[in-house]
Design a protein around this motif. Structure first.
Motif, PDB file in Angstrom:
ATOM      1  N   ILE A  40       0.851  -1.200   0.000  1.00  0.00           N
ATOM      2  CA  ILE A  40       0.000   0.000   0.000  1.00  0.00           C
ATOM      3  C   ILE A  40       0.882   1.242   0.000  1.00  0.00           C
ATOM      4  N   ALA A  41       1.963   1.207   0.766  1.00  0.00           N
ATOM      5  CA  ALA A  41       2.875   2.351   0.827  1.00  0.00           C
ATOM      6  C   ALA A  41       3.477   2.641  -0.545  1.00  0.00           C
ATOM      7  N   GLU A  42       3.792   1.605  -1.305  1.00  0.00           N
ATOM      8  CA  GLU A  42       4.322   1.809  -2.655  1.00  0.00           C
ATOM      9  C   GLU A  42       3.282   2.477  -3.547  1.00  0.00           C
ATOM     10  N   ASP A  43       2.012   2.085  -3.402  1.00  0.00           N
ATOM     11  CA  ASP A  43       0.942   2.739  -4.166  1.00  0.00           C
ATOM     12  C   ASP A  43       0.832   4.215  -3.774  1.00  0.00           C
ATOM     13  N   VAL A  44       0.959   4.485  -2.479  1.00  0.00           N
ATOM     14  CA  VAL A  44       0.886   5.864  -1.989  1.00  0.00           C
ATOM     15  C   VAL A  44       2.055   6.676  -2.536  1.00  0.00           C
ATOM     16  N   LEU A  45       3.250   6.098  -2.545  1.00  0.00           N
ATOM     17  CA  LEU A  45       4.414   6.783  -3.115  1.00  0.00           C
ATOM     18  C   LEU A  45       4.173   7.121  -4.579  1.00  0.00           C
ATOM     19  N   GLN A  46       3.648   6.171  -5.316  1.00  0.00           N
ATOM     20  CA  GLN A  46       3.363   6.403  -6.735  1.00  0.00           C
ATOM     21  C   GLN A  46       2.353   7.535  -6.894  1.00  0.00           C
ATOM     22  N   GLU A  47       1.287   7.517  -6.106  1.00  0.00           N
ATOM     23  CA  GLU A  47       0.269   8.582  -6.186  1.00  0.00           C
ATOM     24  C   GLU A  47       0.883   9.934  -5.802  1.00  0.00           C
TER      25      GLU A  47
END
Length: 183
Positions: A40-47
């Motif tokens: 989830i953190a990787e998705d947040v970083l991407q966003e």
């Protein structure tokens, strides 16, 4: 692609690469701490990087720290996701052990058939079946309720069930002959 758009595109790409190289680890660590989940953190970083790409002017205007802006955006994204999850019902995983329930129409048809067959029985036979099977009473309780001896309840229930089977059998034969289905 025009020259200006190509320069802007390569400039945006360079900006995002430099943001990722300089701040990516910090943003990922912060997002992981907030979410407790690396994926989830990787998705947040991407966003977060997508929002930075959409608003490059915020990063180059010289006001405030770039890392501070990125961390604020990260926190806002995590907060938005948490609010979105809490505003809709929790998702439930499908259980492989539970089969989908079928249409209850056949149960309704069967109940109507049995009720119609009960109407064809004598009052005494119908009363006994209602007491024992529909009301759930014992032979003794049904006898007391109907004011007859327990032996009478037993014999009436025996003959009532025989009559009910005969009526339902005849009804099934009529239905099979009407529909062309023979069992």
């Amino acid at each position: 692609m025009t020259g200006r758009r190509a320069r802007r595109s390569s400039g945006d790409e360079a900006l995002i690469r430099s943001l990722y190289n300089e701040h990516g680890r910090a943003v990922l660590a912060y997002a992981t701490r907030l979410t407790g989940d690396v994926a989830i953190a990787e998705d947040v970083l991407q966003e977060t990087l997508i929002r930075a790409w959409r608003h490059p002017d915020v990063l180059t205007n010289g006001r405030g720290s770039v890392r501070g802006w990125l961390l604020t955006v990260t926190r806002n994204i995590v907060t938005d996701r948490a609010r979105a999850r809490s505003s809709r019902p929790a998702e439930v995983a499908e259980s492989p052990g539970l089969a989908a329930t079928g249409d209850h129409a056949q149960g309704v048809v069967d109940m109507i058939t049995v009720l119609e067959a009960l109407e064809q029985l004598s009052v005494e036979h119908r009363e006994v079946l209602v007491q024992i099977y529909l009301q759930g009473r014992t032979v003794a309780e049904a006898a007391e309720e109907l004011s007859v001896p327990p032996g009478t309840v037993k014999s009436r229930s025996h003959y009532a069930l025989q009559a009910l089977r005969r009526i339902l059998g005849e009804r099934g034969e009529r239905t099979a002959s009407r529909t062309g289905v023979m069992g």
